[in-house]
Design an enzyme around this catalytic site. Sequence first.
Site, PDB file in Angstrom:
ATOM      1  N   HIS A 100      38.826  40.703  31.271  1.00 55.73           N
ATOM      2  CA  HIS A 100      38.545  41.245  32.610  1.00 55.73           C
ATOM      3  C   HIS A 100      39.607  42.287  33.006  1.00 55.73           C
ATOM      4  CE1 HIS A 100      35.242  38.615  33.906  1.00 55.73           C
ATOM      5  NE2 HIS A 100      35.778  37.757  33.069  1.00 55.73           N
TER       6      HIS A 100
ATOM      7  N   CYS B 297      32.861  41.235  29.652  1.00 58.10           N
ATOM      8  CA  CYS B 297      32.641  39.802  29.457  1.00 58.10           C
ATOM      9  C   CYS B 297      31.157  39.488  29.199  1.00 58.10           C
ATOM     10  CB  CYS B 297      33.182  39.057  30.664  1.00 58.10           C
ATOM     11  SG  CYS B 297      33.825  37.485  30.183  1.00 58.10           S
TER      12      CYS B 297
ATOM     13  N   GLU C  43      39.634  44.067  35.561  1.00 57.34           N
ATOM     14  CA  GLU C  43      39.733  44.188  37.017  1.00 57.34           C
ATOM     15  C   GLU C  43      40.746  43.238  37.636  1.00 57.34           C
ATOM     16  OE1 GLU C  43      37.273  43.046  35.247  1.00 57.34           O
ATOM     17  OE2 GLU C  43      36.243  41.348  36.151  1.00 57.34           O
TER      18      GLU C  43
END
Length: 509
Positions: free
Chosen positions: A167, A79, A169
């Site tokens: 993202h 990002c 994660e």
Amino acid sequence: MLEKIIILDFGSQFTQLIARRVRELNVYCEIHPYNHLPEFDESVKGIIFSGSPHSVREENAPSVDLSLFHNKYPVLGVCYGAQFIAQSMGGNVLPSKIREYGRANLSTINNDHELLKGLTDNSQVWMSHGDTISEVPENFEVIASTDSVRVAAYHIKNTQTYGIQFHPEVTHSLEGKLLLDNFLVQVCGLSQNWTPNSFIETTISDLQNKLGDDKVVLGLSGGVDSTVAAVLLNKAIGKNLYCIFVDNGLLRKNEFESVLKQYEGMGLNVKGVDAKQRFYDALAGLKDPEAKRKAIGRVFIEVFDDEAHQIENVKWLGQGTIYPDVIESVSVKGPSATIKSHHNVGGLPDFMKLKVVEPLRSLFKDEVRRVGKNLGIADELLGRHPFPGPGLAIRILGDITPEKVHILQQADAIYIDNLRSSGLYDKVWQAGAIFLPVQSVGVMGDERTYENVIALRAVESVDGMTADWCHLPYELLAKISNEIINNVKGINRVVYDISSKPPATIEWE
Ligand code: XMP
């Protein structure tokens, strides 16, 4: 040698989540703020740049000198991290024209690239950015796009530098873990051998080297962190570890005796100290929650200091500090934002001049539990609900007396026993009874009563920062209420707390 990934934190709320995911893949990693770079030795095998609440277009946007990393280590920009690399290398980042927030699908994926191996067509990813990379330099190749984000992922040709604008994660990126696994294994060549057992082995040997024949004193609280820290230290230095477990008179019913017995059963060199009266004396007449907390903190330090003085030639103070505390104190915001108050009004107590040893300072809470399990610590101890340091003192509203403590202990024990026997204890994040200093009218037999109220609290939470009240079954609440009112003298009414946090808190004080 321990291999590691460095995560450079640009301030994103998800940075810790990246670290969790990397560790779930059995790779050790450390988070460091972009403005406090660590030493880069040969143990560093790759670097991840986190996201950020800032925009790379801001005047003082967080930045690092890319020449330190690019072409020296594999790099993955996430990002903001990806936008920062792209812009620094001559690309262009502009405000997004359309909202790029939430779920999206990778409509094109170049699976030839190690980073994206095995990702499926239309893989769902999660976006959260107000800027977007509008143009990449010539030596960049775009390796994944969504319908609205052309540069969803890029690779810098002939390097091991990658950027992704989503993202990986967060769990909404359904193949995010696979992408991270690809980065760690395919790109960085890591061997994924960081496990609870490898942690235990290296920590014990590090502790032995560091401590030699020195003595260590450690305060046990009955909680998970101090227990696991003690067991690790005990494995490393045995009887040179002196544990102190203080009965502050504010623990749960029978807790001091039963936990002390468990500690002894684990082979710990532990001394139980009955300091109940010292705490009750210091608390007498205090009503304000903060005043109570301060008094308890002060007396604890006095008691601990007295005990530590009796250990001849002790050099170290052992502590159960865990990773979130460490990250907080060196976060991007800087330590000033998070300084905690402490109680050293009359100068530092002697034990604070000791050197500090913190065997768990690199672990997250769930990792501490896993290490504890591998160390053979009983599930009952590892799975205990969090319990505040000031104990029942902040669950008795207003002033504290030994009688109120006794009443609350009885009620709390009935409550917790029922949670256990109904199988709900492990589903609840934290539960406890609260003694309210209000009296209400009741009737028992033919007698009118005028007694105190007990409130029951049970919450679901992940980290205690936010919480929701648990929808415990009515039948169970009815049973608990009956048992408390029938068995605990001084209580004629039980209520259930149905407030979430925020706006309420978990504890009542
Ligand atoms: P609150 O009440 O702030 O609680 O929603 C969040 C979590 O922190 C615990 N807590 C404390 N723990 N000392 C502690 O060691 C304290 O003074 C303290 N106050 C709250 C609380 O039990 C919950 O887990």
